[in-house]
Structure formats: C-alpha cells, structure tokens
Motif scaffolding. Structure first.
Motif, short mmCIF file in Angstrom:
data_model
loop_
_atom_site.label_atom_id
_atom_site.label_comp_id
_atom_site.label_asym_id
_atom_site.label_seq_id
_atom_site.Cartn_x
_atom_site.Cartn_y
_atom_site.Cartn_z
N GLY A 33 51.75 6.30 -15.56
CA GLY A 33 52.77 7.31 -15.74
C GLY A 33 52.37 8.60 -15.02
O GLY A 33 51.42 8.63 -14.24
N ARG A 34 53.08 9.65 -15.30
CA ARG A 34 52.80 10.94 -14.66
C ARG A 34 51.46 11.48 -15.13
O ARG A 34 50.99 11.19 -16.22
CB ARG A 34 53.92 11.94 -14.96
N PHE A 35 50.86 12.31 -14.28
CA PHE A 35 49.55 12.88 -14.57
C PHE A 35 49.63 14.40 -14.49
O PHE A 35 50.20 14.95 -13.54
CB PHE A 35 48.53 12.36 -13.56
N ALA A 36 49.07 15.05 -15.49
CA ALA A 36 48.97 16.52 -15.47
C ALA A 36 47.49 16.87 -15.42
O ALA A 36 46.74 16.51 -16.34
CB ALA A 36 49.62 17.11 -16.71
N PRO A 37 47.03 17.53 -14.36
CA PRO A 37 45.59 17.78 -14.21
C PRO A 37 44.94 18.46 -15.41
O PRO A 37 43.76 18.23 -15.67
CB PRO A 37 45.53 18.67 -12.96
N GLY A 38 45.66 19.25 -16.17
CA GLY A 38 45.05 19.94 -17.29
C GLY A 38 45.12 19.20 -18.60
O GLY A 38 44.66 19.71 -19.62
N ALA A 39 45.69 17.99 -18.59
CA ALA A 39 45.89 17.24 -19.84
C ALA A 39 45.11 15.94 -19.81
O ALA A 39 44.60 15.52 -18.77
CB ALA A 39 47.38 16.97 -20.06
N ALA A 40 45.04 15.28 -20.96
CA ALA A 40 44.39 13.98 -21.04
C ALA A 40 45.18 12.95 -20.24
O ALA A 40 46.41 13.03 -20.13
CB ALA A 40 44.27 13.55 -22.50
N ASP A 41 44.46 11.97 -19.69
CA ASP A 41 45.10 10.91 -18.89
C ASP A 41 45.12 9.64 -19.73
O ASP A 41 44.20 8.81 -19.68
CB ASP A 41 44.31 10.71 -17.60
N ALA A 42 46.18 9.49 -20.51
CA ALA A 42 46.25 8.38 -21.46
C ALA A 42 46.19 7.03 -20.77
O ALA A 42 45.64 6.06 -21.31
CB ALA A 42 47.52 8.49 -22.29
N ARG A 86 51.25 16.63 0.36
CA ARG A 86 50.00 17.35 0.12
C ARG A 86 49.80 17.60 -1.37
O ARG A 86 48.68 17.50 -1.89
CB ARG A 86 49.98 18.64 0.92
N ALA A 87 50.88 17.94 -2.07
CA ALA A 87 50.77 18.15 -3.52
C ALA A 87 50.38 16.85 -4.23
O ALA A 87 49.54 16.85 -5.16
CB ALA A 87 52.09 18.67 -4.07
N ALA A 88 50.96 15.73 -3.80
CA ALA A 88 50.62 14.44 -4.40
C ALA A 88 49.17 14.07 -4.13
O ALA A 88 48.48 13.50 -4.99
CB ALA A 88 51.56 13.36 -3.86
N GLN A 89 48.68 14.38 -2.94
CA GLN A 89 47.28 14.09 -2.61
C GLN A 89 46.33 14.87 -3.50
O GLN A 89 45.34 14.32 -4.02
CB GLN A 89 47.03 14.42 -1.13
N SER A 90 46.61 16.15 -3.70
CA SER A 90 45.76 16.95 -4.57
C SER A 90 45.75 16.39 -5.99
O SER A 90 44.70 16.34 -6.66
CB SER A 90 46.26 18.41 -4.60
N GLU A 91 46.91 15.96 -6.46
CA GLU A 91 47.01 15.44 -7.82
C GLU A 91 46.23 14.14 -7.98
O GLU A 91 45.50 13.95 -8.95
CB GLU A 91 48.48 15.21 -8.16
N VAL A 92 46.37 13.23 -7.02
CA VAL A 92 45.70 11.93 -7.17
C VAL A 92 44.19 12.08 -7.01
O VAL A 92 43.41 11.36 -7.66
CB VAL A 92 46.30 10.90 -6.19
N LEU A 93 43.73 13.02 -6.19
CA LEU A 93 42.30 13.27 -6.09
C LEU A 93 41.74 13.80 -7.42
O LEU A 93 40.66 13.39 -7.87
CB LEU A 93 42.02 14.26 -4.96
N ALA A 94 42.47 14.70 -8.05
CA ALA A 94 42.03 15.22 -9.35
C ALA A 94 41.99 14.11 -10.39
O ALA A 94 41.09 14.06 -11.25
CB ALA A 94 42.97 16.34 -9.81
N ARG A 95 42.95 13.20 -10.34
CA ARG A 95 42.97 12.08 -11.28
C ARG A 95 41.78 11.15 -11.04
O ARG A 95 41.15 10.67 -11.98
CB ARG A 95 44.29 11.33 -11.12
N ALA A 96 41.47 10.92 -9.77
CA ALA A 96 40.36 10.03 -9.43
C ALA A 96 39.02 10.59 -9.88
O ALA A 96 38.13 9.84 -10.31
CB ALA A 96 40.35 9.79 -7.92
N ALA A 97 38.85 11.91 -9.80
CA ALA A 97 37.56 12.53 -10.09
C ALA A 97 37.10 12.21 -11.52
O ALA A 97 35.89 12.07 -11.78
CB ALA A 97 37.65 14.04 -9.88
N ARG A 98 38.03 12.11 -12.44
CA ARG A 98 37.67 11.86 -13.83
C ARG A 98 37.07 10.48 -14.06
O ARG A 98 36.40 10.24 -15.06
CB ARG A 98 38.90 12.00 -14.73
N LEU A 99 37.35 9.56 -13.17
CA LEU A 99 37.02 8.16 -13.41
C LEU A 99 35.59 7.80 -13.02
O LEU A 99 35.07 6.78 -13.45
CB LEU A 99 37.99 7.25 -12.65
#
Length: 432
Positions: free
Chosen positions: A288-297, A340-353
């Motif tokens: 689903g959608r990802f918010a960098p400041g929230a938990a990634d369920a 570019r916005a999507a790239q920044s978001e997916v990189l932030a999501r990847a970092a947590r993993l």
C-alpha cells in the motif's frame, strides 16, 4: 492492403498517439487486433511508418514546419524511406481506405521539406525535448551526439538463459532446433541476442522456462547486486518480476526473494513465471501507500533483516527510448518531478529494511542526473549511515568478469558505450 491504405492506417494510429498520449505499442496492437485483414507484411509496413515518425518526430516537424501526424507520415515516406515527395503524395489518391489528396499547402510543404542539417540544434537533429538538453549535456558531455544518435536506433531483442535449467550453449541449441538463431551477448553470461525475428512467447524454450525476455543491461544490474545463496533479498519495485527471477536463479533457490510492488495486477504475473522457471524461493506481497514518517505496516516484519534490497525505481525511462521512441514525447517537467518524488519515497522505504552491513542497490533505466547521482546524494544526506560502494565490489567474478565500464562508485551503461539500454546502478552499504 494498398500502399495508400497502409499509410492511412499509420496516420490513424499516430493521430491517436498524439491526441491521447497512449503508448505506441498499445495503440499499434489495438489497431492490429481490429484489423484482421492486415497480413504480416501490412503490419510491418504500417509499423515502419509509425515508429519512423516517433523516432524522428523533431526532424520531420522541422522539415515540414508542421507537427500534424498526417504530414509527418508523408514526410517519413518521402525523406526517411527515400520515396520522394511526389511518390509519397501519390499514395493520397482518394481511393477507398487511402488518405484524401493533400491540399496545395501540404503538397508545397512536402516538396520543400528537407531534413535538418548539422547546424540545427542537437535536440532537433537527434529528436529529444529541448527542455531536457541541459540534463543530457551534464550526463553525457562530449559523448552527447553519439549517445543520442544511439538512442534513435532500434534495440535488439535479448534473452536471459535460466541457469537453473540450461547453460547458454544448451539454450542456443534448443532455440536453433526451433529455427531461432541467436548469438551470445557480449557482456552478460546469461544473455542471448536474436539475430532475426521470432515469436518468443510461442516457443517451447520459453514455455519450459529455459529463457526469458530481458535486456542485457537489466541482466547486468542483477549481477551487480552480488546476491548469493541463502540471503534475504527484497525486490521492492518488482513489477512483473523479471529481475526477481534472475536474482532467485543467482541464489540457486536458496534464501528468499521478497518480490514487492504496489501494482497487484503486474505482480500477479510473477508466480506463474517462477513456476515455469523452476524457482521456489520467491514470495510476493502487494504494498500500500508509504509515508516516510509513519510505520510501514506492509513490510514491518522485514525491517532491519534484509541482506540486499533492490530498488528498480520508477523513472523517466530515457535509457529505454530505443524500445519506446514515443516516450520521449510523453515526458514533461511535471511528470519528471513526479518520478523524482517517487524515487525519494522508495529509497526511504528501502532504507528501513536493511540490516547493518546490508546493501541497497538503486537502479534506473534513466540517463538523467536528477534521477541518478542527485537522488543518491540526497538519500545519503538524509541517511548518513549509508556509504557508497564501488560497483565492482560485489560483482560475482566466478560467474562473469565485470564489464569494461566507468570506474567509481556508480555503474553507467549506455547504448553507445555498452550496446545496452541506458542504466544507472548505485550500491549503498548500511554501516553500523
């Protein structure tokens, strides 16, 4: 079909592409499905006109002083196919299914048309949007002319041999038995390149999972990850799963590939492909959608556990313009900003993993610095615990030598230098 009918069909397809910005391959396929009367030679002739216009649109518009699809199609026949203005105009003879006769102004424009000479701006001669010129110039420097010319050529059709089922030599032999001639790709140890035409999806070699369609550059991106048997790997933007399949084969069915995507429809195609390929270490999950400041369920159970996360990021696709020549005319500043916005978001999501010591592999099929180097720099500024690794550091030398390419942290592949689609690959290691 008569020559006039072929031309009129091409004009109709181009008009739809220009008006709706529909991808050209979909527009052409829709026409082909609705035109059962068109034989293989008819389809090839119509396709040649359509894609010639899309590859050379800026040149033809400058030559004719018009961006109208009808006049561009006539100009493609006159100037690119070498028929000349009068022969091209003669196809518009008013017979059924042919174009209406040209107006006097159109005839005069066609007769006066000439392709731009060497003094014309590069974005006109080499057919790309003027507003992208500064980015291409920054990326390519003195190679700009050669690289942009290479992006106007047709791309070859590359196959990836599934190493779980066959060697490359064995796959070549199986394809030859099906009357499909191939040659080894120069860089990827898994790659075969078609030397003629073939219906790949109808081959027994494809149905049996011996081969997959995959550009050589995409195969090299998988090799650059350096994944090994037993690792835990996430393919975060898996799409249809081509890279997931290659990674799983590198891992010899040991460990786990978590193939993730927000598009359930595309991701749904992966498991039948994996079954066909004899791959058992892939599982899929729709995000689903990802918010960098929230938990990634959707990915909480994988956080800080992964050895490798591949981010095959959504991007402009400028490196794949050989395959999608119409894409160069669909991109605009707003669309690029969205990528570019999507790239920044997916990189932030990847970092947590990633676990400490794990690596993030960022890949685009773009040649634009704003989607490549600048994205990596921005990510590192926000995530100071990630350090860039030289792209050769994880290369599996036991499988293949690394390609002769640029030194430094990032691997850049281009049609002009490597003969592949344009790719950018960066590897970032999580420290601590």
């Amino acid at each position: 079909m008569t020559p006039g009918a072929r031309l009129q069909s091409a004009i109709g397809i181009l008009t739809g592409i220009f008006e709706t910005r529909q991808p050209a391959d979909r527009a052409f396929d829709a026409w082909a499905r609705s035109s059962r009367f068109a034989g293989s030679k008819d389809r090839a002739a119509v396709s040649e006109i359509v894609f010639s216009v899309l590859r050379h649109r800026a040149q033809l518009a400058a030559a004719t002083g018009s961006d109208a699809p009808q006049l561009l199609a006539f100009a493609a026949i006159a100037l690119l196919q070498g028929e000349g203005a009068d022969a091209a105009a003669a196809r518009a003879d008013g017979t059924p299914h042919a174009p209406s006769p040209l107006t006097d102004d159109e005839t005069a424009a066609l007769r006066a048309a000439a392709l731009p000479g060497p003094d014309a701006p590069p974005w006109v001669r080499l057919n790309y949007p003027e507003w992208l010129h500064p980015e291409f110039e920054a990326a390519l420097g003195n190679s700009l002319e050669a690289e942009m010319a290479a992006l106007m050529e047709r791309a070859p059709t590359d196959l990836r041999v599934n190493a779980l089922k066959a060697t490359r030599d064995r796959a070549m032999a199986l394809l030859a038995d099906e009357n499909v001639e191939t040659e080894p790709t120069p860089l990827s140890p898994w790659g075969l390149r078609l030397t003629g035409r073939a219906n790949i999806l109808g081959l027994a070699s494809f149905r049996d999972g011996v081969i997959e369609l995959q550009d050589e550059g995409s195969q090299l991106a998988c090799l650059a990850t350096g994944v090994t048997p037993g690792e835990q790997v996430v393919d975060l933007c898996a799409g249809g799963g081509g890279k997931s399949l290659a990674l799983a084969a590198m891992m010899r069915n040991r460990g786990q590939v978590h193939a993730c995507d927000t598009d359930a429809r595309r991701l749904g195609k992966l498991m039948p492909r994996a079954q066909r390929a004899g791959i058992r270490n892939i599982q899929t999950r729709t995000l689903g959608r990802f918010a960098p400041g929230a938990a990634d369920a959707d990915l909480a159970d994988l956080e800080a556990r992964m050895d490798c996360v591949l981010v095959d990021a959504p991007c402009s696709g400028t490196g794949a313009w050989r395959r999608n020549p119409d894409a160069r005319w669909r991109i605009d500043p707003e669309t690029l900003a969205g990528y570019r916005a999507a790239q920044s978001e997916v990189l932030a999501r990847a970092a947590r993993l990633l676990r400490p010591g794990g690596r993030l592999v960022y890949v685009t099929c773009s040649m634009l610095p704003s989607e490549n180097e600048k994205q990596v720099e921005a990510f590192q500024a926000a995530h100071t615990d990630f350090a860039a690794m030289p792209w050769r550091s994880l290369w599996p030398a036991d499988i293949a030598p690394p390609p002769h390419a640029n030194d430094g942290a990032y691997l850049r592949l281009t049609p002009g230098s490597a003969g592949t689609d344009g790719f950018f690959i960066a590897i970032l290691r999580r420290e601590g």
